[in-house]
Design a protein around this motif. Structure first.
Motif, short mmCIF file in Angstrom:
data_model
loop_
_atom_site.label_atom_id
_atom_site.label_comp_id
_atom_site.label_asym_id
_atom_site.label_seq_id
_atom_site.Cartn_x
_atom_site.Cartn_y
_atom_site.Cartn_z
N GLY A 343 7.18 7.55 36.34
CA GLY A 343 7.77 7.42 35.15
C GLY A 343 8.22 5.96 34.94
O GLY A 343 8.06 5.28 33.99
N GLU A 344 8.73 5.44 36.03
CA GLU A 344 9.29 4.13 36.21
C GLU A 344 9.26 3.50 37.76
O GLU A 344 9.11 4.50 38.47
N PRO A 345 9.51 2.47 37.74
CA PRO A 345 9.49 1.93 39.28
C PRO A 345 10.65 2.56 40.09
O PRO A 345 11.79 2.87 39.56
N ASP A 364 6.75 8.06 45.34
CA ASP A 364 6.46 7.43 43.91
C ASP A 364 4.94 7.64 43.56
O ASP A 364 4.02 7.57 44.44
N ASN A 365 4.79 7.95 42.55
CA ASN A 365 3.29 8.07 41.82
C ASN A 365 3.27 7.39 40.50
O ASN A 365 4.20 7.32 39.63
N TRP A 366 2.01 6.88 40.21
CA TRP A 366 1.87 5.92 38.88
C TRP A 366 0.81 6.81 38.00
O TRP A 366 0.02 7.42 38.55
N TRP A 367 1.31 7.08 36.73
CA TRP A 367 0.35 7.22 35.73
C TRP A 367 1.00 7.21 34.42
O TRP A 367 1.93 6.85 34.27
N GLN A 368 0.19 7.35 33.33
CA GLN A 368 0.64 7.27 31.95
C GLN A 368 0.14 8.20 30.97
O GLN A 368 -0.98 8.85 31.33
N THR A 369 0.70 8.41 29.69
CA THR A 369 0.02 9.18 28.55
C THR A 369 -1.46 9.19 28.81
O THR A 369 -2.02 10.26 28.62
N MET A 389 3.67 2.03 44.54
CA MET A 389 3.24 3.21 43.84
C MET A 389 2.39 4.21 44.60
O MET A 389 2.06 5.18 44.40
N ASP A 453 -0.29 -2.43 32.24
CA ASP A 453 0.65 -2.58 33.12
C ASP A 453 0.21 -3.92 34.04
O ASP A 453 -0.95 -3.86 34.35
N PHE A 465 4.10 -2.34 41.27
CA PHE A 465 4.16 -2.44 39.93
C PHE A 465 4.96 -3.58 39.81
O PHE A 465 5.99 -4.10 40.39
N ARG A 468 5.56 -4.47 32.36
CA ARG A 468 4.65 -4.23 31.43
C ARG A 468 3.90 -5.49 31.03
O ARG A 468 4.74 -6.41 31.04
N LYS A 474 11.04 0.86 28.54
CA LYS A 474 11.17 2.21 29.42
C LYS A 474 12.43 2.54 29.74
O LYS A 474 13.09 1.82 30.42
N LEU A 479 9.14 6.01 27.13
CA LEU A 479 8.60 4.63 26.44
C LEU A 479 9.06 4.70 25.05
O LEU A 479 9.02 5.59 24.28
#
Ligand code: AMP
Length: 587
Positions: A343-345, A364-369, A389, A453, A465, A468, A474, A479
């Motif tokens: 969700g964030e760094p 940590d993992n990364w993704w978005q809506t 990430m 991003d 990361f 933005r 964030k 968001l």
């Protein structure tokens, strides 16, 4: 950019081998078709998320396994097995049928973390309807904007939230045909114009014939914020379940029979993809904790529920860190096998804190809506680079690109910054923004989906990361679109102009800070400042409203009249102001 050293892996001696063992091999051998084959599907090539999440298990040996363990704020835990969840979701689908809800109709929730949310989400999907969860901390304005834009036909909420936030809006929402309430009967009967969900469920049929949805039928709607304009409704289809299912195995190391706890609120995409859907499709027992954050309560849940896999967020981790790692000592966390955050760094220090406090690093993992599922991750079997990430999942192609006049070009040099881009084609990719084809089209160029991003990639393919590419804020993992906040402030009679930025914060990542200038005849007193903050909170709710507000003489604008949030931020942080050639004279 020199690459910091990787963190040595700490693994429990008795832990089973990770599901993704060899990264390169997993990437080479992966196919989405094979992932799809793990699911059952419907006769004739159909696919339905609720069928894969519930009915498939309810018919087999997992029937009596606990699917949801609900920990209410007060009182003992309540369990729902896969068999019971099958019946409850069928009953809910039957309730929706009796209310005239059919294919493609929109069913919204405004609920906290309660099992009724799972029942309604999955019941709606069984009915062929579209589910959309709203964050219960939203104020009336964000609720109205989303219900209107998403054409909400049914809303499920609680008597308290209804009375406080929805009832005053009802006259302005003619499309909202039914409001169903989850609560004690005496509270529900006090709410005029709303129905009692529990009572309707009791009377409904315990079996409902699942509406045979196609893989490309719309299933989920998630609102997300952009820099300008109204919130964007990202459209997801039933086929997304293929990605939810398999990415939970690869990125969260989830396996059948695990006890799993996702702390995300169901009003955000993580709370649906990995709070509702993926744990059920994988046949795990999911913990639903209704309570608010409290470090001791959280450690106790990890201990008492023997949680194996924990998926949380950097803000929560930082709040745990603030309490101190000694707080973890009294608790037996030996069941924990894998911890991830999104969700964030995630600060490198938080990764190492995990080892000290939990006995495991945080991945940590990364993704978005828009991606619907995890795209980039630190894996159980692979060295973690704290602060990174991680690397793209099998089946996912990621790159760093730069926009050019001709389209985009890939940036290959390690460490060089650009925009993070993904090659379209994974099953949970969003299929549109509701009523906004143009905005959707603008997300793609040169065969890439552009994420908005900024990031870089090191020589070993780990992604880092940077920030933005736009002005979106964030805060605590959520968001927030500055435009939505500015619009609410502008409705106050004293406000002439408003500009909103994210201000770095050690716990929340960023907090929302507003700058306003006043209309003639108003004075910038402390009382007015407090009134403006209260106004914003009333309209927007605690999740979006500014935490800080400063009254200024004028806001910097471009010559074309746009407020320069970038400049407000630079001035706030004492950073170089950058290119101000478009700045209006005197600002
Ligand atoms: P949302 O669509 O609300 O889930 O927010 C997605 C955005 O959150 C991403 O585009 C990033 O800006 C940010 N984000 C998500 N995960 C991470 C992460 N692991 N590290 C840094 N930023 C992240």
């Amino acid at each position: 950019m020199p690459t910091p050293p990787a963190l040595e892996k700490v693994r429990r001696g008795d832990a089973p081998p990770p599901r993704l063992l060899d990264y390169e091999r997993a990437r080479a051998e992966f196919s989405w078709e094979a992932a799809r084959a793990q699911l059952e599907g419907l006769p004739g090539g159909g696919l339905n998320i609720a069928h894969e999440a519930v009915d498939r298990h309810a018919r087999g040996p997992a029937r009596d396994r606990v699917a949801l363990r609900f920990l209410p704020r007060r009182g003992p835990p309540r369990d729902l097995t896969y068999g019971q969840l099958r019946e409850e979701t069928d009953r809910c689908a039957d309730v929706l049928r009796s209310l005239g809800v059919g294919r493609g109709d929109r069913v919204f929730t405004l609920l906290g973390r309660v099992p009724e949310l799972h029942v309604v989400a999955l019941g709606a999907l069984k009915r062929g309807a579209v589910f959309c969860g709203l964050f219960s901390a939203f104020g009336p304005e964000p609720i109205q904007a989303r219900l209107e834009r998403g054409a909400g036909k049914v809303l499920v909420t609680t008597p308290a939230l209804y009375a406080q936030k929805v009832a005053p809006l009802r006259a302005r929402l003619p499309g909202l045909e039914h409001v169903l309430l989850v609560g004690e009967p005496d509270e529900v009967t006090r709410c005029e114009g709303a129905l009692d969900l529990w009572r309707l469920l009791e009377r409904a049929s315990p079996s409902h014939e699942l509406v045979a949805t196609a893989p490309d039928d719309m299933a989920l709607l998630h609102f997300t914020s952009g820099t300008t304009g109204l919130p964007k409704g990202a459209v997801h289809v039933h086929e997304a379940v293929v990605a939810h299912h398999v990415t939970a195995q690869l990125a969260l190391d989830l396996r059948e029979g695990d006890v799993y706890w996702c702390t995300a609120d169901p009003g955000w995409v993580t709370g649906v993809s990995y709070g509702v859907i993926a744990p059920l499709t994988n046949g795990v027992t999911s913990i639903i904790d209704e309570g608010d954050f409290n470090a001791e309560r959280w450690y106790r849940i990890l201990e008492e529920q023997r949680v194996n896999v924990w998926y949380t967020a950097p803000t929560a981790v930082r709040m745990m860190m603030k309490v101190g790692e000694e707080a973890a000592r009294p608790f037996d966390l030996s069941a924990l096998r894998f911890v991830a955050s999104v969700g964030e760094p995630l600060n490198p220090e938080a990764v190492r804190w995990g080892v000290r406090a939990l006995g495991l690093p945080i991945h940590d993992n990364w993704w978005q809506t828009e991606t619907g599922g995890v795209m980039i991750a630190n894996f159980a079997s692979q060295p973690i680079r704290p602060g990174s990430m991680g690397r793209p999942l099998p089946g996912v192609e990621a790159a760093i690109v730069r926009r050019t006049d001709a389209g985009v070009e890939e940036v290959h040099a390690p460490g060089e910054q650009g925009e993070l881009a993904l090659r379209p084609g994974w099953p949970s990719m969003f299929r549109g923004y509701l009523h906004d084809d143009e905005r959707y089209r603008r997300c793609f160029a040169g065969g890439w989906y552009l994420t908005g991003d900024l990031a870089s990639r090191d020589e070993d393919g780990y992604f880092w990361f940077v920030g933005r590419a736009d002005d979106v804020i964030k805060t605590s993992g959520h968001l927030v679109g500055p435009f939505e906040v500015e619009s609410a402030l502008l409705e106050h009679p004293a406000v002439a102009e408003a500009g909103v930025i994210g201000k770095p914060d050690p716990i929340a990542g960023e907090v929302v800070k507003a700058f306003v200038s006043l209309r003639p005849g108003h004075e910038g007193t402390d009382a007015l400042r407090a009134d403006l903050l209260a106004h914003a909170r009333r309209r927007l709710g605690a999740a979006i409203a500014p935490k800080e507000l400063e009254i200024v003489a004028a806001l910097p604008r471009t010559r074309s009249g746009k407020i320069m949030r970038r400049l407000l931020k630079a001035r706030e942080l004492g950073l170089p102001e950058g290119d101000t050639s478009t700045l209006e004279a005197g600002a």
